[in-house]
Design a protein around this motif. Structure first.
Motif, PDB file in Angstrom:
ATOM      1  N   SER A 255      83.161  29.487  64.951  1.00 34.87           N
ATOM      2  CA  SER A 255      81.601  29.085  65.460  1.00 34.87           C
ATOM      3  C   SER A 255      80.957  29.040  64.154  1.00 34.87           C
ATOM      4  CB  SER A 255      81.373  30.416  65.925  1.00 34.87           C
ATOM      5  OG  SER A 255      81.017  31.505  64.728  1.00 34.87           O
ATOM      6  N   SER A 256      79.557  28.924  64.348  1.00 33.45           N
ATOM      7  CA  SER A 256      78.893  28.510  63.378  1.00 33.45           C
ATOM      8  C   SER A 256      78.654  29.492  62.195  1.00 33.45           C
ATOM      9  CB  SER A 256      77.323  27.956  63.743  1.00 33.45           C
ATOM     10  OG  SER A 256      76.631  29.285  64.769  1.00 33.45           O
ATOM     11  N   ARG A 330      83.439  23.305  66.018  1.00 33.96           N
ATOM     12  CA  ARG A 330      84.173  24.354  66.291  1.00 33.96           C
ATOM     13  C   ARG A 330      85.201  24.029  67.066  1.00 33.96           C
ATOM     14  NH1 ARG A 330      83.729  27.313  71.094  1.00 33.96           N
ATOM     15  NH2 ARG A 330      82.195  26.513  72.588  1.00 33.96           N
ATOM     16  N   ILE A 475      78.344  32.666  68.574  1.00 37.73           N
ATOM     17  CA  ILE A 475      79.465  32.725  68.255  1.00 37.73           C
ATOM     18  C   ILE A 475      80.627  33.039  69.413  1.00 37.73           C
ATOM     19  CG2 ILE A 475      78.925  33.948  65.900  1.00 37.73           C
ATOM     20  CD1 ILE A 475      79.788  36.589  67.313  1.00 37.73           C
ATOM     21  N   ARG A 476      80.079  32.481  70.727  1.00 42.74           N
ATOM     22  CA  ARG A 476      81.013  32.831  71.802  1.00 42.74           C
ATOM     23  C   ARG A 476      82.252  31.760  71.645  1.00 42.74           C
ATOM     24  NH1 ARG A 476      77.750  30.794  75.206  1.00 42.74           N
ATOM     25  NH2 ARG A 476      78.568  28.858  75.323  1.00 42.74           N
ATOM     26  N   ILE A 477      83.455  32.201  71.785  1.00 38.22           N
ATOM     27  CA  ILE A 477      84.598  31.528  71.607  1.00 38.22           C
ATOM     28  C   ILE A 477      85.201  31.057  73.141  1.00 38.22           C
ATOM     29  CG2 ILE A 477      86.840  31.290  70.984  1.00 38.22           C
ATOM     30  CD1 ILE A 477      85.982  33.805  69.209  1.00 38.22           C
TER      31      ILE A 477
END
Length: 480
Positions: A255-256, A330, A475-477
């Motif tokens: 994520s970022s 990502r 930050i969701r994957i």
């Protein structure tokens, strides 16, 4: 400090003299002997240009290097400063300037430049030296003077401590450029044998090493700048590779704010102050990528427990947000195990690691294709027992991942399925598949670490509920 060593280049003076004769006065000690020709200074102290008036800035299509005035028309700098642009219309030299836009700064256009014909031959940074020729001439004064080049090798003594590096580079490896402040730092000489042992990389005869004991060093933006010993130039800053306390690894952007890598990359150092992540760079010499420090690192709690290299995964949480672009994206984690089939091919591994087991690291990003080997066959060929979180890929003895690629992502049909972990007996060895961490198997652990980071490190009070939701989104994957 991450960069503990700076490799310095040796210049054969025939090269420089051939491009200087009849083009302006040059210091009389130019001979046919070998002279050691060593981008912001990290951990040093502030200084003034009047103390080191030979220093100039070299601008090349937006990138910054240092340089040293050696005649009224010539500047000595590093060859790698020209790797990404060789159009002289995009280049300028700045003299008489404490900072890039200081009052009194003089901008000089470039008439021509010459890169050493042996640059990159035999090793990535071999003969990393170039000479610039400006239009017109430098006007000497309190802040503009030519350097004196050393004419003997007596300075090459173990632990000699009178080497001075200067520049406008970073004050820390993950810091910001401070172009308005010139800095200096004192480093000491390290013998070739000790340097090779510590950086695990062979040196060509034109290189030497200086060390700041992990406290002082050169940084990005200082490349090409002069190194002084007893007021004489003995080298120009060539390059430094970026390690976790002498270990270079790859990683995959989650994520970022987070990056996946191998747990074994943190074996010899877990101090986050000695780590940094660089993204968006195609080459080890491309210093224009995004840099981020580490605020937290989490190694899988079962790493190395059941078998060696089991659960070889770690998550790094960054000190600043990564800006996504064409070269910074990502990964998407695989949401099933359909890829785990015997002889399934088109697995892509990439990195800047060594191109052979005892070879040099690659100066540019490389990629190769491997195929899947089932667990029983991999265990039989390697003579080892694998944990459930390890899988194997093979390149038929022709292609492989290698040292320095650890932590890099394994892609299959656009999805992340693994991280480069370890090999057995070398790289590209016939009948020796390489082992990789199974990210599909480890995905729940990864998700847990990300969620815990959000709860404990990103959200401190109930009043930050909105920020919590925002960060969770960031930050969701995908695929969990």
């Amino acid at each position: 400090m991450i960069v503990v060593f700076t490799l310095i280049m040796v210049l054969k003076l025939e090269f420089a003299y051939a491009h200087l004769k009849n083009l302006g006065p040059v210091y009389t000690n130019w001979t046919s002997e070998e002279v050691m020709v060593f981008s912001m200074v990290a951990g040093g102290s502030r200084t003034k240009l009047s103390k080191y008036p030979f220093n100039v800035k070299v601008l090349n299509f937006g990138s910054l290097c240092g340089g040293s005035i050696i005649t009224v028309k010539h500047v000595l700098t590093a060859a790698h400063c020209f790797e990404y642009n060789d159009h002289i219309g995009d280049m300028q030299v700045i003299s008489n300037s404490e900072g890039v836009f200081s009052v009194g700064a003089i901008f000089h256009d470039i008439w021509d430049f010459k890169i050493h014909e042996g640059y990159g031959v035999g090793s990535t940074f071999a003969n990393d030296v170039a000479v610039l020729i400006i239009h017109g001439q430098f006007t000497y004064g309190p802040k503009v003077k030519k350097a004196i080049l050393v004419h003997h090798p007596h300075w090459m003594t173990e632990n000699e401590t009178t080497f001075i590096v200067t520049g406008w580079g970073e004050t820390e490896n993950a810091g910001e450029n401070n172009y308005q402040i010139m800095r200096e730092a004192e480093l000491r000489y390290i013998s070739r044998e000790n340097c090779v042992k510590m950086i695990h990389t062979e040196l060509t005869p034109d290189m030497f090493c200086l060390f700041g004991d992990g406290i002082k060093d050169t940084g990005r933006g200082d490349s090409g700048g002069g190194v002084l010993w007893n007021d004489q130039i003995v080298g120009i800053t060539s390059h430094a590779r970026f390690y976790n306390d002498a270990a270079m690894c790859a990683g995959a952007i989650l994520s970022s704010y987070s990056v996946l890598t191998s747990a074994h990359c943190l074996d010899h150092n877990d101090d986050i102050n000695l780590m940094a992540v660089v993204v968006g760079s195609q080459s080890l010499t491309d210093y224009r990528g995004q840099w981020a420090g580490i605020v937290k690192s989490v190694v899988h709690e079962e790493y190395n427990i059941s078998v060696q290299f089991s659960c070889d995964v770690a998550v790094l949480f960054l000190s600043q947000k990564l800006e996504f672009s064409k070269t910074v994206q990502r990964v998407v984690i695989a949401h099933n195990n359909d890829w785990m089939k015997h002889q399934q091919d088109d697995f892509l591994v990439s990195g800047w690691g060594r191109t052979s087991y005892n070879g040099d690291v690659s100066p540019v990003l490389l990629m190769t294709k491997l195929h899947y080997i089932d667990r029983e066959k991999c265990e039989r060929l390697n003579g080892i027992k694998l944990s459930p979180d390890i899988f194997c890929l093979y390149g038929s003895g022709k292609s492989d991942a290698c040292k320095g690629d650890s932590g890099g992502g394994v892609m299959w049909k656009g999805m992340l399925v693994g991280l480069t972990s370890h090999g057995n007996g070398g790289c590209s060895v016939i009948d020796k598949p390489t082992m990789f961490a199974n990210i599909w198997y480890l995905r729940n652990w990864i998700e847990k670490q990300v969620n815990e980071f959000v709860r404990s490190d990103c959200v401190n009070t109930s009043s930050e509920k909105h920020m919590k939701l925002k960060i969770k989104k960031l930050i969701r994957i995908k695929g969990f």
